[in-house]
Design a protein around this motif. Structure first.
Motif, mmCIF file in Angstrom:
data_model
loop_
_atom_site.group_PDB
_atom_site.id
_atom_site.type_symbol
_atom_site.label_atom_id
_atom_site.label_comp_id
_atom_site.label_asym_id
_atom_site.label_seq_id
_atom_site.Cartn_x
_atom_site.Cartn_y
_atom_site.Cartn_z
ATOM 1 N N GLU A 120 -5.384 4.353 3.562
ATOM 2 C CA GLU A 120 -5.961 5.687 3.492
ATOM 3 C C GLU A 120 -7.447 5.726 3.845
ATOM 4 N N ARG A 121 -8.148 4.588 3.749
ATOM 5 C CA ARG A 121 -9.564 4.572 4.125
ATOM 6 C C ARG A 121 -9.751 4.457 5.637
ATOM 7 N N GLY A 122 -8.675 4.158 6.347
ATOM 8 C CA GLY A 122 -8.759 4.005 7.792
ATOM 9 C C GLY A 122 -8.646 2.553 8.218
ATOM 10 N N GLY A 123 -8.454 2.341 9.500
ATOM 11 C CA GLY A 123 -8.273 1.007 10.034
ATOM 12 C C GLY A 123 -9.585 0.348 10.417
ATOM 13 N N ASP A 124 -9.565 -0.988 10.456
ATOM 14 C CA ASP A 124 -10.701 -1.758 10.932
ATOM 15 C C ASP A 124 -10.180 -3.113 11.399
ATOM 16 N N GLU A 125 -11.040 -4.114 11.432
ATOM 17 C CA GLU A 125 -10.655 -5.445 11.898
ATOM 18 C C GLU A 125 -9.503 -6.020 11.094
ATOM 19 N N TYR A 126 -9.436 -5.640 9.806
ATOM 20 C CA TYR A 126 -8.441 -6.214 8.910
ATOM 21 C C TYR A 126 -7.328 -5.245 8.525
ATOM 22 N N ARG A 127 -7.572 -3.954 8.648
ATOM 23 C CA ARG A 127 -6.650 -2.975 8.094
ATOM 24 C C ARG A 127 -6.042 -2.095 9.181
ATOM 25 N N GLY A 128 -4.798 -1.665 8.921
ATOM 26 C CA GLY A 128 -4.115 -0.771 9.829
ATOM 27 C C GLY A 128 -4.106 0.657 9.317
ATOM 28 N N SER A 170 -2.995 3.115 -0.833
ATOM 29 C CA SER A 170 -4.051 3.969 -1.360
ATOM 30 C C SER A 170 -4.803 3.289 -2.494
ATOM 31 N N ASP A 171 -5.992 3.799 -2.759
ATOM 32 C CA ASP A 171 -6.768 3.413 -3.933
ATOM 33 C C ASP A 171 -6.282 4.230 -5.135
ATOM 34 N N PRO A 172 -6.575 3.770 -6.359
ATOM 35 C CA PRO A 172 -6.172 4.546 -7.542
ATOM 36 C C PRO A 172 -6.737 5.963 -7.497
ATOM 37 N N GLU A 188 -14.871 -5.027 -2.036
ATOM 38 C CA GLU A 188 -14.475 -3.640 -1.853
ATOM 39 C C GLU A 188 -13.059 -3.527 -1.306
ATOM 40 N N ASP A 189 -12.539 -4.641 -0.773
ATOM 41 C CA ASP A 189 -11.187 -4.629 -0.220
ATOM 42 C C ASP A 189 -10.625 -6.044 -0.276
ATOM 43 N N MET A 190 -9.825 -6.336 -1.296
ATOM 44 C CA MET A 190 -9.283 -7.689 -1.441
ATOM 45 C C MET A 190 -8.203 -7.991 -0.402
ATOM 46 N N ASN A 191 -7.832 -6.989 0.393
ATOM 47 C CA ASN A 191 -6.941 -7.217 1.526
ATOM 48 C C ASN A 191 -7.706 -7.283 2.838
ATOM 49 N N GLY A 192 -9.019 -7.348 2.738
ATOM 50 C CA GLY A 192 -9.863 -7.401 3.918
ATOM 51 C C GLY A 192 -10.539 -8.747 4.058
ATOM 52 N N GLY A 234 -12.545 -12.460 -5.490
ATOM 53 C CA GLY A 234 -13.596 -11.655 -6.080
ATOM 54 C C GLY A 234 -12.969 -10.681 -7.058
ATOM 55 N N VAL A 235 -13.703 -9.650 -7.434
ATOM 56 C CA VAL A 235 -13.213 -8.650 -8.374
ATOM 57 C C VAL A 235 -13.380 -7.264 -7.759
ATOM 58 N N GLY A 236 -12.369 -6.427 -7.931
ATOM 59 C CA GLY A 236 -12.440 -5.079 -7.389
ATOM 60 C C GLY A 236 -11.199 -4.281 -7.718
ATOM 61 N N PHE A 237 -11.199 -3.031 -7.297
ATOM 62 C CA PHE A 237 -10.044 -2.168 -7.530
ATOM 63 C C PHE A 237 -8.867 -2.610 -6.661
ATOM 64 N N MET A 238 -7.698 -2.569 -7.257
ATOM 65 C CA MET A 238 -6.470 -2.851 -6.527
ATOM 66 C C MET A 238 -6.076 -1.651 -5.679
ATOM 67 N N GLN A 239 -5.205 -1.921 -4.720
ATOM 68 C CA GLN A 239 -4.584 -0.863 -3.931
ATOM 69 C C GLN A 239 -3.087 -0.835 -4.241
ATOM 70 N N HIS A 240 -2.468 0.308 -3.930
ATOM 71 C CA HIS A 240 -1.058 0.499 -4.284
ATOM 72 C C HIS A 240 -0.315 1.196 -3.152
ATOM 73 N N ASN A 241 0.983 0.931 -3.068
ATOM 74 C CA ASN A 241 1.799 1.662 -2.095
ATOM 75 C C ASN A 241 2.252 2.984 -2.738
ATOM 76 N N ILE A 242 1.304 3.914 -2.761
ATOM 77 C CA ILE A 242 1.485 5.251 -3.325
ATOM 78 C C ILE A 242 0.929 6.253 -2.317
ATOM 79 N N GLN A 243 1.680 7.310 -2.056
ATOM 80 C CA GLN A 243 1.218 8.375 -1.169
ATOM 81 C C GLN A 243 1.353 9.718 -1.867
ATOM 82 N N ASP A 244 0.261 10.442 -1.924
ATOM 83 C CA ASP A 244 0.268 11.785 -2.538
ATOM 84 C C ASP A 244 0.912 11.759 -3.915
ATOM 85 N N GLY A 245 0.573 10.722 -4.684
ATOM 86 C CA GLY A 245 1.053 10.647 -6.059
ATOM 87 C C GLY A 245 2.487 10.195 -6.221
#
Length: 546
Positions: free
Chosen positions: A130-138, A146-148, A171-175, A180-191
């Motif tokens: 949901e934040r958009g794509g970059d070198e690591y993300r699609g 999504s983020d929480p 800021e992105d443990m999948n990047g 490190g420490v940070g917020f997890m991401q989840h496979n959730i869309q629009d709740g």
């Protein structure tokens, strides 16, 4: 005679993406079968409903291990999804790819094409971050990440406390930075939960070359000699045979896939002989190399403003329910954990071998199998050992496919594993006793202040330790004598049969294993299409298994 080009057994985390990828070619006729029912139910689609699915026997295989010698003979509960989407329809929706060195380690074990640089394009291809794509993300894939939707102040304080004691913030443990420490991401869309069925299959369900069937329990794979020609399933009490003109793909998961191979005559010779199963192939690695993340839970009483327990009990839970129905937001739209910290159990480790998960809420489990939120304010913190040194086995209990296999995980069978988990408990206490999270803690409830020494902690592990439900490795990929599949996921020694699920992992990844399981399915579809085996002649298959 029912004939399809490809038969995919298991509509779970890997099976749905492989079926989607194969059906992308309109020349392929694809059948996807699932033992369980459809998944379009309110509590499946609602993220907070995972607690109601944990013991739901109509949607869950509800496996249990054999008695565990090192854990006082306990039989551990292992839930696995039994519905469209598989375990991605009942899990905590956490999306963690794993460390880059995990995949480089797979490649180093003789699996070309599975290093990080090889699998990264498939991670990017499958996701819509949901934040958009970059070198690591699609950003153009079918699986929404999504983020929480709600980030609690106590979660920020946990991150800050961990950082103050030397854990870098990511800021992105999948990047770029996993450890490190940070917020997890989840496979959730629009709740709503984004299972692999909803992401990969539901949008293309009307394709004329894709058939999805539920309530079909695999009994065995059918062979001509050492060539897979189809499957036998139990549907509504009747046996049906379905044939594959090109390939059979087993995506039944790390616990069911090795069982199905053995029942079909592929497995360790001694195991087949023990159950009088006619041998198709002596494959000693089937059911071996069982790995899982051993899990320890801790809990803390906290100040009322530090936990959202109160919002999910009493009258407030009805308001939260109304809020969710109206907006698809709020606490019912959250995944199982908010924050993760990846740390080393020892400075000697090459990279983090512990995952600490933090959630600003706590559950209680009742004898009747129900799960509910605790009434008092609580913070839950758990730790997983990511790289266990010991492995277990999946063996047959009987020749009845409906009987669960025997699962022997061999947890806490080495000093290395024990010391790593003890270190994890000490890491939790170190963080929770650091500001600013320390000011939110009223008391340590579990394991409790009386548990101090390494021996005390070890006894706590033995009495309460559990599974993170991240089983893998039971049909491992490689080129050694115990490898079940090659780097293209073809069962060694067998034609037209592949395994596509977490069982092919040479060793499990550093984090929740759902994301890499999905990647395996996406990559496998490309491998199978590249290999594009010619269709078999469809007339009168002759079976060597009676």
């Amino acid at each position: 005679m029912q004939i399809y080009d490809y038969i995919v057994v298991g509509a779970g985390s890997s099976g749905c993406p492989v079926a989607r990828g194969l059906s992308d070619d309109p020349r392929n006729n694809v059948l996807l079968i699932e033992a369980g029912p459809a998944s379009d139910r309110f509590w499946v689609n609602t993220p907070a409903g995972m607690g109601k699915l944990y013991f739901n026997k109509s949607l869950n295989w509800s496996f249990r291990t054999s008695p565990m010698e090192k854990l006082q003979g306990r039989r551990m509960y292992w839930p696995r999804g039994k519905l469209l989407g598989g375990s991605s329809s009942i899990n905590g929706m956490v999306f963690i790819r794993g460390h880059q060195k995990d995949f480089d380690g797979w490649r180093a074990l003789g699996n070309p094409g599975w290093g990080y640089e090889d699998v990264l394009p498939y991670f990017k291809k499958m996701e819509h971050f949901e934040r958009g794509g970059d070198e690591y993300r699609g950003a153009n894939g079918p699986l929404w990440i999504s983020d929480p939707v709600v980030k609690e102040k106590s979660s920020y304080d946990f991150i800050e406390a961990a950082n103050r004691i030397g854990i870098p913030v990511t800021e992105d443990m999948n990047g770029a930075l996993h450890d490190g420490v940070g917020f997890m991401q989840h496979n959730i869309q629009d709740g709503q939960r984004m299972s692999t069925y909803r992401a990969f299959i539901e949008p293309v369900i009307e394709r004329p070359n894709l058939t999805v069937r539920t309530g079909c329990e695999l009994q065995r794979v059918l062979f001509e000699g050492r060539t897979a020609v189809g499957i036998e399933v139990l549907k509504s009490g009747r046996l049906e045979r379905i044939y594959a003109a090109r390939e059979v793909i087993l995506s039944a998961g790390s616990l069911k896939t090795p069982q199905m191979l053995m029942l079909s005559g592929i497995g360790p010779r001694a195991e087949l002989e023990k159950h009088a199963i006619p041998e198709v192939l002596n494959s000693p690695g089937v059911g071996q190399n069982l790995q899982d993340h051993f899990y320890i839970h801790t809990a803390f009483r906290c100040t009322p403003d530090s936990s959202y327990n109160a919002n999910l009990v009493g009258l407030r839970k009805y308001w939260e329910g109304f809020r969710y129905l109206m907006t698809r937001k709020g606490y019912l739209a959250l995944g199982s954990s908010q924050v993760a910290a990846f740390v080393k159990s020892s400075p000697d480790e090459d990279y983090a071998d512990l995952q600490i998960s933090f959630r600003p809420m706590t559950f209680q489990y009742f004898p009747d199998g129900t799960v509910d939120v605790e009434k008092h304010p609580g913070l839950g913190v758990s730790v997983y050992q990511l790289r266990p040194s010991t492995t277990g086995t999946v063996t047959l209990r009987s020749t009845n496919p409906s009987d669960p296999a025997d699962y022997t995980p061999n947890f806490l069978s080495s000093d290395y594993d024990i010391n790593a988990v003890i270190s994890g408990v000490r890491w939790i206490r170190k963080i929770m006793n650091s500001e600013p999270i320390k000011s939110r803690v009223v008391s340590e409830e579990l394991p409790g202040p009386h548990i101090r020494t390494d021996e005390d902690i070890y006894n706590y592990l033995v009495e309460t330790g559990n599974s993170a439900h991240h089983q893998g490795g039971t049909c491992k990929m490689g080129n050694d004598a115990m490898a079940v599949v090659d780097e293209r996921l073809r069962v060694r020694g067998i034609e037209r049969l592949r395994v596509v699920d977490a069982s092919i992992m040479p060793f499990i990844t550093s984090g929740n294993t759902n994301a890499p399981s999905i990647m395996i399915g996406v990559k496998a579809a490309d491998l199978i299409r590249e290999d594009a085996m010619a269709r078999r002649a469809s007339s009168s298959p002759v079976e060597t298994v009676g």
